[in-house]
Design an enzyme around this catalytic site. Structure first.
Site, PDB file in Angstrom:
ATOM      1  N   ASP A  87      13.078  19.075  19.896  1.00  0.00           N
ATOM      2  CA  ASP A  87      11.715  19.093  19.732  1.00  0.00           C
ATOM      3  C   ASP A  87      11.086  20.092  19.161  1.00  0.00           C
ATOM      4  O   ASP A  87      10.451  21.082  19.173  1.00  0.00           O
ATOM      5  CB  ASP A  87      10.981  18.813  20.945  1.00  0.00           C
ATOM      6  CG  ASP A  87      11.463  17.990  22.148  1.00  0.00           C
ATOM      7  OD1 ASP A  87      11.942  16.466  21.643  1.00  0.00           O
ATOM      8  OD2 ASP A  87      11.072  17.459  22.923  1.00  0.00           O
ATOM      9  N   GLU A 105       5.889   8.449  20.334  1.00  0.00           N
ATOM     10  CA  GLU A 105       5.035   9.525  20.362  1.00  0.00           C
ATOM     11  C   GLU A 105       5.804  10.850  19.301  1.00  0.00           C
ATOM     12  O   GLU A 105       5.805  10.742  18.183  1.00  0.00           O
ATOM     13  CB  GLU A 105       6.513  10.485  21.801  1.00  0.00           C
ATOM     14  CG  GLU A 105       7.396  10.573  21.030  1.00  0.00           C
ATOM     15  CD  GLU A 105       8.985  10.660  22.162  1.00  0.00           C
ATOM     16  OE1 GLU A 105       8.105  10.593  23.838  1.00  0.00           O
ATOM     17  OE2 GLU A 105       9.795  10.597  22.159  1.00  0.00           O
TER      18      GLU A 105
END
Length: 455
Positions: free
Chosen positions: A182, A347
């Site tokens: 991420d 997402e």
């Protein structure tokens, strides 16, 4: 001729410097190394049929032998103050019943502890002794050329020299060694800063964030832990996911996901006077509470600031949301929250602006899937409406699970980069991921050219 280097010199060779740990006298550079016994010159730590041992290696030796005698020193799986050792085959050096071996990271607390070692000074200058994280009275030691965990001090049998790796790193990616996901890549004052999720935990249960910085996207400085849910965040225990940092009014704001153990996820915000922290929880409570808005999961925050100075918070898994932030950067009017979920969205929303066009990007599919990928849309405002433009980053060959990205423009240029995570190469999966950076190019009409992930 083999080139030897002490740990301090190797910092310059492998690309990432680490800050010292107060608990131990020695520090290690992260990156590829080989470990030579101080009392058996020419014998190196290597793995054979999963067991770790001490064997001779020479320049004329077999390629596989050199690979087996090369380890990547990475962020400690159980503690950022210590280290873990990853093999070229993607396994980790660990102890089991006091015998040293290599195994795949399962991410549970037992494995992480067994695969973490803290550095102490060795028996001779320039050498190190590797202390077990969960058995601090025991160190890695060779006995009859097999490696064990024994209750010894910094004697010659438990001391090793870090030398140039027999199988050096030749690939561009990952840009930082170890398991990180991420990634949020940004520039402050002409320098690149990278903020990733600390990976390698079962159930993505990591508790802390680190910061890295670079002048060139090649050589990185590890600035250590900048926020830890354990001591720093009263409302979250684990699930330290997807950090994003922005600068506003001379202060740095870290937006992050967190939750109680096995509980619902929420969004928080922390603040610091420095991009490398330490950050403190700005509110003492979540910025976005679990269930505050119907549908989706409150994770993956990102902030975009438009040319007029207005900042917008984006977030959500399953449902994408956006809201203008107040000038204090730690509050918003809940009545202004809008849903902007594009087709295919799962997402990781990310928004940037180029030549008057707004780009909304996101990840599709599940992060555990090898088909995790990045798609995007364009619009005329930070709120849309959005025109879907399709997938721009996907798996390629052995590079799998390419997603949860960020985008940054090189200072004073129209050169753009995309940071993303992928399954660690080799032997990675949805909880053993690593961070890559590649160039992102635009077509003449402003659409994004497909990004080809590189090794």
């Amino acid at each position: 001729m083999r080139i030897r280097a002490a740990a301090a010199v190797l910092v310059l060779l492998v690309g990432v410097a680490v800050t010292a740990s107060a608990a131990y006298a020695a520090t290690l550079p992260t990156g590829a190394v080989s470990l030579e016994a101080v009392n058996y010159a020419g014998r190196f730590v290597r793995h054979l049929d999963s067991l770790a041992r001490l064997d001779p290696v020479t320049s004329s030796g077999a390629t596989q032998l050199k690979l087996d005698a090369t380890f990547t020193v990475v962020n400690g799986l159980a503690s950022p103050a210590c280290y873990s050792f990853r093999t070229k085959s993607g396994l980790f050096l660990r102890h089991r019943d006091y015998r040293l071996r290599v195994d795949a990271n399962t991410g549970d607390a037992t494995f992480r502890g067994d695969a973490t070692f803290c550095a102490a000074d060795g028996s001779v200058a320039g050498s190190v002794s590797l202390v077990s994280y969960n058995y601090p009275d025991r160190r890695i030691r060779h006995r009859d050329f097999a490696l064990w965990l024994d209750a010894v001090g910094a004697v010659a049998d438990s001391s090793f020299r870090l030398v140039a790796p027999w199988a050096p790193k030749t690939d561009k990616n990952p840009v930082i060694p170890g398991l990180f996901a991420d990634p949020h890549l940004v520039t402050f004052n002409g320098r690149y800063y990278l903020y990733p999720t600390t990976d390698g935990y079962a159930g993505w249960g990591g508790t802390y964030y680190k910061a890295f910085s670079s002048a060139d996207l090649v050589t990185w400085t590890d600035h250590g832990v900048i926020l830890d849910h354990g001591p720093d965040v009263s409302w979250a225990d684990d699930s330290a996911w997807a950090p994003a940092v922005t600068l506003k009014f001379g202060r740095y704001y870290l937006y992050f996901s967190g939750g109680l153990v096995n509980g619902a996820k929420q969004l928080g915000v922390a603040v610091s006077a420095s991009p490398t922290g330490p950050f403190r929880d700005a509110l003492g409570r979540p910025l976005v509470q679990s269930g505050q808005f119907s549908g989706g999961q409150a994770i993956d925050p990102m902030v975009f600031t438009d040319d007029d100075g207005r900042s917008y918070l984006y977030w959500g898994q399953g449902v994408a949301r956006v809201v203008p932030l107040n000038d204090d950067m730690v509050s918003f009017d809940a009545a202004q929250v809008r849903t902007i979920t594009p087709s295919g969205y799962n997402e990781a929303p990310f928004v940037f602006k180029r030549n008057g066009t707004y780009y909304l990007m996101w990840s599709e599919n599940d992060t555990r899937s090898e088909d995790y990928r990045v798609a995007y849309a364009t619009g005329t405002s930070p709120l849309g409406p959005w025109t879907n433009r399709g997938v721009v980053l996907r798996k390629s060959g052995a590079i799998l699970g390419t997603g949860h990205h960020s985008v940054v423009r090189a200072p004073n240029s129209d050169t753009w980069y995309i940071a993303y995570h992928r399954f660690a190469v080799p032997a990675g999966n949805g909880t053993n991921r690593e961070t890559a950076v590649d160039v992102m190019r635009f077509n003449a009409d402003g659409t994004i050219a497909p990004v080809v992930p590189t090794r």
